[in-house]
Write a protein that holds these residues in place. Structure first.
Motif, short mmCIF file in Angstrom:
data_model
loop_
_atom_site.label_atom_id
_atom_site.label_comp_id
_atom_site.label_asym_id
_atom_site.label_seq_id
_atom_site.Cartn_x
_atom_site.Cartn_y
_atom_site.Cartn_z
N TYR A 67 -10.51 -20.37 -105.73
CA TYR A 67 -10.39 -21.24 -104.50
C TYR A 67 -10.81 -22.72 -105.35
CZ TYR A 67 -10.79 -18.16 -100.66
OH TYR A 67 -10.41 -17.15 -99.61
N LEU A 68 -11.57 -22.64 -106.35
CA LEU A 68 -11.86 -23.94 -107.09
C LEU A 68 -10.84 -24.39 -107.99
CD1 LEU A 68 -15.54 -23.01 -108.59
CD2 LEU A 68 -14.99 -24.45 -106.45
N ILE A 69 -9.91 -23.46 -108.63
CA ILE A 69 -8.88 -24.05 -109.39
C ILE A 69 -7.47 -24.05 -108.37
CG2 ILE A 69 -9.66 -23.18 -111.47
CD1 ILE A 69 -7.85 -21.07 -111.83
N GLY A 70 -7.36 -23.37 -107.19
CA GLY A 70 -6.42 -23.50 -106.28
C GLY A 70 -5.27 -22.48 -106.58
N THR A 71 -5.43 -21.56 -107.55
CA THR A 71 -4.00 -20.63 -107.73
C THR A 71 -4.67 -19.22 -108.14
OG1 THR A 71 -4.24 -21.48 -110.11
CG2 THR A 71 -2.75 -22.64 -108.56
N GLN A 72 -3.95 -18.39 -107.72
CA GLN A 72 -4.01 -16.98 -108.33
C GLN A 72 -2.91 -16.28 -108.66
OE1 GLN A 72 -6.98 -15.35 -108.45
NE2 GLN A 72 -6.34 -13.25 -108.67
N PRO A 73 -2.76 -15.77 -110.17
CA PRO A 73 -1.65 -15.01 -110.43
C PRO A 73 -1.47 -13.73 -109.46
CG PRO A 73 -3.47 -14.81 -112.14
CD PRO A 73 -3.98 -15.62 -110.81
N PHE A 74 -0.31 -13.53 -109.25
CA PHE A 74 0.00 -12.04 -108.43
C PHE A 74 1.44 -11.76 -108.93
CE2 PHE A 74 1.55 -9.36 -104.78
CZ PHE A 74 0.41 -8.97 -104.81
N ARG A 75 1.33 -10.74 -109.53
CA ARG A 75 2.53 -9.95 -110.20
C ARG A 75 3.13 -11.14 -111.28
NH1 ARG A 75 3.77 -4.73 -109.10
NH2 ARG A 75 5.89 -5.17 -109.51
N SER A 76 4.65 -11.62 -110.97
CA SER A 76 4.80 -12.58 -111.72
C SER A 76 4.83 -13.98 -111.19
CB SER A 76 6.72 -12.14 -111.95
OG SER A 76 7.25 -12.54 -110.68
N LEU A 77 4.32 -13.99 -110.23
CA LEU A 77 4.15 -15.46 -109.12
C LEU A 77 2.90 -15.97 -109.66
CD1 LEU A 77 5.58 -14.23 -105.99
CD2 LEU A 77 7.02 -15.28 -107.81
N THR A 92 -3.56 -4.82 -104.96
CA THR A 92 -2.36 -5.19 -104.08
C THR A 92 -0.98 -5.48 -104.79
OG1 THR A 92 -3.90 -6.17 -102.52
CG2 THR A 92 -1.74 -6.60 -101.95
N GLU A 93 -1.38 -5.58 -106.30
CA GLU A 93 -0.18 -5.58 -106.99
C GLU A 93 0.44 -4.14 -107.16
OE1 GLU A 93 -0.59 -9.19 -110.01
OE2 GLU A 93 -2.11 -7.71 -110.37
N GLU A 94 -0.54 -3.37 -107.04
CA GLU A 94 -0.21 -1.98 -107.12
C GLU A 94 0.69 -1.31 -106.04
OE1 GLU A 94 -3.08 0.63 -108.93
OE2 GLU A 94 -4.20 -1.23 -109.76
N LEU A 95 0.21 -2.00 -104.81
CA LEU A 95 0.87 -1.58 -103.59
C LEU A 95 2.12 -2.00 -103.68
CD1 LEU A 95 0.25 -0.59 -100.39
CD2 LEU A 95 0.22 -3.22 -99.95
N VAL A 96 2.42 -3.20 -104.06
CA VAL A 96 3.94 -3.94 -104.29
C VAL A 96 4.58 -2.92 -105.25
CG1 VAL A 96 5.34 -5.47 -105.22
CG2 VAL A 96 3.24 -6.11 -104.01
#
Ligand SMILES: C[S@@+](CC[C@H](N)C(=O)[O-])C[C@H]1O[C@@H](n2cnc3c(N)ncnc32)[C@H](O)[C@@H]1O
Length: 279
Positions: A67-77, A92-96
């Motif tokens: 929340y402080l830096i405003g981003t979160q990596p998720f798979r390739s995104l 949740t990356e594993e769910l994908v």
């Protein structure tokens, strides 16, 4: 007060874990780690130093780094996140990953992501299977705004729907319905205080046993699955047995739970046809 990156980092690293201080300084200055190293002894302007100290203090107070830096990596995104949405988790990356194996990769499959939050699952599926038609539902208009903004920035085409689970999907069927719904029991003593304080309650809590959302989705899912369609749900690591029972009672077969990288039961799938088995 010394405002050089070197001294600001020295002080902050004593208060925060791992590389968090470095991430915060990169965020607040807009400089890479390498650039900060080169300029380690050049004082930053006073407002940047103050902004950095403020972020360090918020982090110490428990505000999640994402929340402080405003981003979160998720798979390739790289997803934009803020307190309107749950921070997407590695499980949740594993769910994908599991979702990708349930439907043939090269077909024009139609997929629904229920409770999309930041759009993490829907956007990852669309980016990894551009030929799939992806629809995503979210009850929180605030969260949906974050998901749409992520899609616009990433140039990914997802059909966003505002509403409760299947309500905005009347008459539609899907080859795969995937969801990471709220699954924490209302009075779960294991819920971390920082998560409970900072992340949206509507993304976490699901009744006395944490299974209200899953029961709701499973009950309505059969009417929205194609003949060979799959339902895939993330759940709490102690809920595998209960989720299998809910799916079986609703007429699902090939019901199977998968463990996450920590060996914990984390997601369960089922389909409506008796002869399906996807190993
Ligand atoms: C655990 S979060 C998952 C967010 C995202 N899919 C992810 O994996 O990071 C659950 C999401 O479901 C949404 N939600 C809760 N109740 C809902 C409902 N009745 N209908 C649709 N979405 C709902 C919440 O607002 C939240 O965004």
């Amino acid at each position: 007060m010394d405002r050089t990156p070197a001294s600001l980092l020295r002080a902050a690293r004593q208060q925060l874990d791992g590389r968090e201080a470095d991430w915060l300084l990169m965020h607040v200055t807009g400089l890479s780690g390498a650039r900060l190293q080169l300029a380690a002894d050049e004082p930053l302007d006073a407002s940047t130093a103050t902004a950095f100290r403020d972020l360090v203090s918020q982090r110490r107070g428990g505000t999640p780094l994402a929340y402080l830096i405003g981003t979160q990596p998720f798979r390739s995104l790289e997803l934009t996140v803020d307190p309107r949405v749950l921070i997407p988790r590695p499980e949740t990356e594993e769910l994908v990953e599991r979702a990708l194996t349930l439907v043939p990769a090269n077909g024009p499959a139609s997929v629904a992501d229920l409770g999309t939050g930041s759009g993490a699952i829907a956007l990852a599926l669309k980016s990894e299977r551009p030929g799939w038609r992806v629809t995503a539902v979210e009850a929180s208009a605030d969260a949906l705004a974050v998901a749409r903004a992520n899609a616009d920035r990433l140039g990914l085409d997802v059909d966003w729907r505002h509403g409760c689970w299947f309500t905005p999907l009347s008459g539609q069927t899907f080859d795969l319905i995937v969801s990471n719904p709220p699954y924490v029991a209302d009075d779960d003593p294991d819920l971390e205080a920082d998560v409970a304080t900072h992340e949206p309650a509507g993304a976490l809590l699901a009744g006395a046993d944490g299974l209200d959302a899953i029961r709701c989705i499973v009950a309505a899912a059969p009417a929205h699955l194609t003949d060979t369609g799959w339902l895939l749900l993330e759940h709490g690591h102690r809920q595998g047995e209960a989720v299998r029972a809910i799916l079986s009672a609703a007429g699902f077969s090939a019901v199977r739970t998968h463990r996450d990288q920590q060996g914990l039961e984390r997601c369960t799938e089922g389909c409506l046809r008796g002869d399906e088995d996807h190993g």
